[in-house]
Design a protein around this motif. Structure first.
Motif, PDB file in Angstrom:
ATOM      1  N   PRO A 186       0.812  -1.232   0.000  1.00 50.43           N
ATOM      2  CA  PRO A 186       0.000   0.000   0.000  1.00 50.43           C
ATOM      3  C   PRO A 186       0.844   1.280   0.000  1.00 50.43           C
ATOM      4  CG  PRO A 186      -0.935  -1.579   1.532  1.00 50.43           C
ATOM      5  CD  PRO A 186       0.392  -2.143   1.077  1.00 50.43           C
ATOM      6  N   GLU A 187       1.884   1.316   0.790  1.00 47.06           N
ATOM      7  CA  GLU A 187       2.703   2.532   0.849  1.00 47.06           C
ATOM      8  C   GLU A 187       3.530   2.698  -0.416  1.00 47.06           C
ATOM      9  OE1 GLU A 187       4.125   6.092   1.965  1.00 47.06           O
ATOM     10  OE2 GLU A 187       2.505   4.979   2.907  1.00 47.06           O
ATOM     11  N   PHE A 188       4.094   1.599  -0.922  1.00 45.16           N
ATOM     12  CA  PHE A 188       4.873   1.705  -2.157  1.00 45.16           C
ATOM     13  C   PHE A 188       3.979   2.157  -3.308  1.00 45.16           C
ATOM     14  CE2 PHE A 188       6.435   0.112  -6.191  1.00 45.16           C
ATOM     15  CZ  PHE A 188       7.695   0.688  -6.220  1.00 45.16           C
ATOM     16  N   SER A 189       2.764   1.620  -3.388  1.00 41.48           N
ATOM     17  CA  SER A 189       1.872   2.013  -4.477  1.00 41.48           C
ATOM     18  C   SER A 189       1.492   3.484  -4.369  1.00 41.48           C
ATOM     19  CB  SER A 189       0.630   1.123  -4.510  1.00 41.48           C
ATOM     20  OG  SER A 189      -0.197   1.346  -3.387  1.00 41.48           O
ATOM     21  N   GLN A 190       1.376   3.979  -3.157  1.00 42.64           N
ATOM     22  CA  GLN A 190       1.101   5.413  -2.981  1.00 42.64           C
ATOM     23  C   GLN A 190       2.296   6.242  -3.450  1.00 42.64           C
ATOM     24  OE1 GLN A 190       0.052   6.535   1.011  1.00 42.64           O
ATOM     25  NE2 GLN A 190       0.058   8.694   0.539  1.00 42.64           N
ATOM     26  N   GLN A 191       3.503   5.821  -3.101  1.00 44.30           N
ATOM     27  CA  GLN A 191       4.706   6.515  -3.562  1.00 44.30           C
ATOM     28  C   GLN A 191       4.782   6.499  -5.084  1.00 44.30           C
ATOM     29  OE1 GLN A 191       7.276   8.053  -1.923  1.00 44.30           O
ATOM     30  NE2 GLN A 191       6.261   7.837   0.046  1.00 44.30           N
ATOM     31  N   TYR A 192       4.471   5.352  -5.675  1.00 47.35           N
ATOM     32  CA  TYR A 192       4.499   5.236  -7.136  1.00 47.35           C
ATOM     33  C   TYR A 192       3.491   6.206  -7.749  1.00 47.35           C
ATOM     34  CZ  TYR A 192       4.514   3.294 -11.823  1.00 47.35           C
ATOM     35  OH  TYR A 192       4.620   3.145 -13.179  1.00 47.35           O
ATOM     36  N   ALA A 193       2.278   6.246  -7.197  1.00 49.98           N
ATOM     37  CA  ALA A 193       1.240   7.130  -7.734  1.00 49.98           C
ATOM     38  C   ALA A 193       1.663   8.601  -7.637  1.00 49.98           C
ATOM     39  CB  ALA A 193      -0.081   6.898  -7.003  1.00 49.98           C
ATOM     40  N   GLN A 194       2.328   8.968  -6.552  1.00 51.42           N
ATOM     41  CA  GLN A 194       2.808  10.351  -6.422  1.00 51.42           C
ATOM     42  C   GLN A 194       3.861  10.662  -7.471  1.00 51.42           C
ATOM     43  OE1 GLN A 194       4.042  10.566  -2.333  1.00 51.42           O
ATOM     44  NE2 GLN A 194       1.963  10.891  -1.588  1.00 51.42           N
ATOM     45  N   ARG A 195       4.792   9.751  -7.655  1.00 44.64           N
ATOM     46  CA  ARG A 195       5.820   9.940  -8.682  1.00 44.64           C
ATOM     47  C   ARG A 195       5.196   9.974 -10.077  1.00 44.64           C
ATOM     48  NH1 ARG A 195      11.199  10.874  -6.952  1.00 44.64           N
ATOM     49  NH2 ARG A 195      11.176  10.233  -4.779  1.00 44.64           N
ATOM     50  N   LEU A 196       4.202   9.137 -10.291  1.00 40.59           N
ATOM     51  CA  LEU A 196       3.499   9.099 -11.571  1.00 40.59           C
ATOM     52  C   LEU A 196       2.852  10.450 -11.854  1.00 40.59           C
ATOM     53  CD1 LEU A 196       2.441   7.502 -14.011  1.00 40.59           C
ATOM     54  CD2 LEU A 196       0.574   6.695 -12.551  1.00 40.59           C
ATOM     55  N   GLY A 197       2.234  11.033 -10.854  1.00 37.17           N
ATOM     56  CA  GLY A 197       1.632  12.355 -11.022  1.00 37.17           C
ATOM     57  C   GLY A 197       2.660  13.401 -11.409  1.00 37.17           C
ATOM     58  N   GLY A 198       3.823  13.349 -10.787  1.00 39.62           N
ATOM     59  CA  GLY A 198       4.898  14.285 -11.132  1.00 39.62           C
ATOM     60  C   GLY A 198       5.389  14.086 -12.557  1.00 39.62           C
ATOM     61  N   ALA A 199       5.515  12.823 -12.967  1.00 43.88           N
ATOM     62  CA  ALA A 199       5.965  12.540 -14.335  1.00 43.88           C
ATOM     63  C   ALA A 199       4.937  13.021 -15.357  1.00 43.88           C
ATOM     64  CB  ALA A 199       6.215  11.042 -14.513  1.00 43.88           C
ATOM     65  N   VAL A 200       3.665  12.819 -15.071  1.00 44.87           N
ATOM     66  CA  VAL A 200       2.621  13.271 -15.994  1.00 44.87           C
ATOM     67  C   VAL A 200       2.645  14.800 -16.090  1.00 44.87           C
ATOM     68  CG1 VAL A 200       0.110  13.451 -16.303  1.00 44.87           C
ATOM     69  CG2 VAL A 200       1.148  11.242 -15.766  1.00 44.87           C
ATOM     70  N   ASP A 201       2.815  15.475 -14.957  1.00 45.20           N
ATOM     71  CA  ASP A 201       2.892  16.942 -14.983  1.00 45.20           C
ATOM     72  C   ASP A 201       4.077  17.424 -15.822  1.00 45.20           C
ATOM     73  OD1 ASP A 201       0.662  17.069 -13.372  1.00 45.20           O
ATOM     74  OD2 ASP A 201       1.777  17.510 -11.527  1.00 45.20           O
ATOM     75  N   ALA A 202       5.230  16.790 -15.656  1.00 49.08           N
ATOM     76  CA  ALA A 202       6.422  17.192 -16.413  1.00 49.08           C
ATOM     77  C   ALA A 202       6.231  16.933 -17.909  1.00 49.08           C
ATOM     78  CB  ALA A 202       7.647  16.443 -15.889  1.00 49.08           C
ATOM     79  N   LEU A 203       5.691  15.775 -18.241  1.00 47.76           N
ATOM     80  CA  LEU A 203       5.459  15.468 -19.657  1.00 47.76           C
ATOM     81  C   LEU A 203       4.394  16.375 -20.256  1.00 47.76           C
ATOM     82  CD1 LEU A 203       5.627  11.568 -19.576  1.00 47.76           C
ATOM     83  CD2 LEU A 203       7.273  13.124 -20.651  1.00 47.76           C
ATOM     84  N   ALA A 204       3.410  16.760 -19.463  1.00 51.88           N
ATOM     85  CA  ALA A 204       2.361  17.661 -19.957  1.00 51.88           C
ATOM     86  C   ALA A 204       2.961  18.993 -20.396  1.00 51.88           C
ATOM     87  CB  ALA A 204       1.297  17.879 -18.881  1.00 51.88           C
ATOM     88  N   GLU A 205       3.964  19.470 -19.681  1.00 51.39           N
ATOM     89  CA  GLU A 205       4.632  20.718 -20.074  1.00 51.39           C
ATOM     90  C   GLU A 205       5.338  20.564 -21.413  1.00 51.39           C
ATOM     91  OE1 GLU A 205       7.036  22.798 -17.198  1.00 51.39           O
ATOM     92  OE2 GLU A 205       5.806  22.029 -15.556  1.00 51.39           O
ATOM     93  N   VAL A 206       6.024  19.453 -21.594  1.00 51.68           N
ATOM     94  CA  VAL A 206       6.736  19.207 -22.854  1.00 51.68           C
ATOM     95  C   VAL A 206       5.739  19.115 -24.009  1.00 51.68           C
ATOM     96  CG1 VAL A 206       8.175  17.539 -24.106  1.00 51.68           C
ATOM     97  CG2 VAL A 206       8.667  18.062 -21.709  1.00 51.68           C
ATOM     98  N   VAL A 207       4.661  18.375 -23.799  1.00 52.58           N
ATOM     99  CA  VAL A 207       3.641  18.204 -24.837  1.00 52.58           C
ATOM    100  C   VAL A 207       2.994  19.553 -25.164  1.00 52.58           C
ATOM    101  CG1 VAL A 207       1.383  17.162 -25.328  1.00 52.58           C
ATOM    102  CG2 VAL A 207       3.219  15.772 -24.338  1.00 52.58           C
TER     103      VAL A 207
END
Length: 162
Positions: free
Chosen positions: A22-43
């Motif tokens: 549960p905690e690792f999946s939460q960490q992954y989801a947070q990192r995923l959100g950051g990656a999507v935000d960064a890629l959204a800027e590039v796109v």
């Protein structure tokens, strides 16, 4: 006696390991959100440049050819768009999911860069949540079942007493 002790140790280890999901999946989801935000800027930046020239994204990508660098950049941008689309869908599924639905959607946690970053920042802890307890119990019972099945399937030699 040794087999029982080893079985208990393996089951406790499996329970402790699965309780961390549960905690690792939460960490992954947070990192995923950051990656999507960064890629959204590039796109968005690419799309704005294309629009300023009166082009769609596809038309702009089509025009990116002529030199090895520009060809490589087109390939990179195509890959970036595909990754952004995939990660955005993954985030939509994981963002609102609780720990049990994240386990059900664990295949959506497959981006190697994000998983490495989440793992590098992750610190195991004693799970004191209901979900952590359920995952611990599931891992414990699963390991007991696996060992039980292996003991049934694998022949064992028993010593004969005189």
């Amino acid at each position: 006696m040794i087999v029982r002790t080893l079985t208990l140790a393996a089951a406790l280890t499996a329970g402790a390991a699965t309780s961390q999901f549960p905690e690792f999946s939460q960490q992954y989801a947070q990192r995923l959100g950051g990656a999507v935000d960064a890629l959204a800027e590039v796109v968005a930046d690419f799309d704005a440049s294309a629009q300023a020239e009166g082009l769609t994204r596809a038309q702009a990508l089509e025009q990116m050819q002529g030199t090895p660098f520009i060809d490589r950049r087109r390939i990179d941008m195509t890959r970036t768009f595909a990754r952004y689309d995939k990660l955005r869908v993954d985030l939509a599924m994981l963002d609102t999911a609780g720990p049990f639905m994240r386990a059900y959607n664990a295949a959506r946690m497959s981006d190697p860069q994000i998983a490495r970053a989440a793992w590098a920042a992750y610190q195991p802890a004693m799970p004191l949540t209901f979900a952590g307890g359920i995952f611990a119990a599931t891992g414990f019972i699963a390991m007991l079942l696996v060992i039980g099945i292996l003991r049934l399937l694998l022949p064992t030699r028993r010593r004969r007493t005189a």
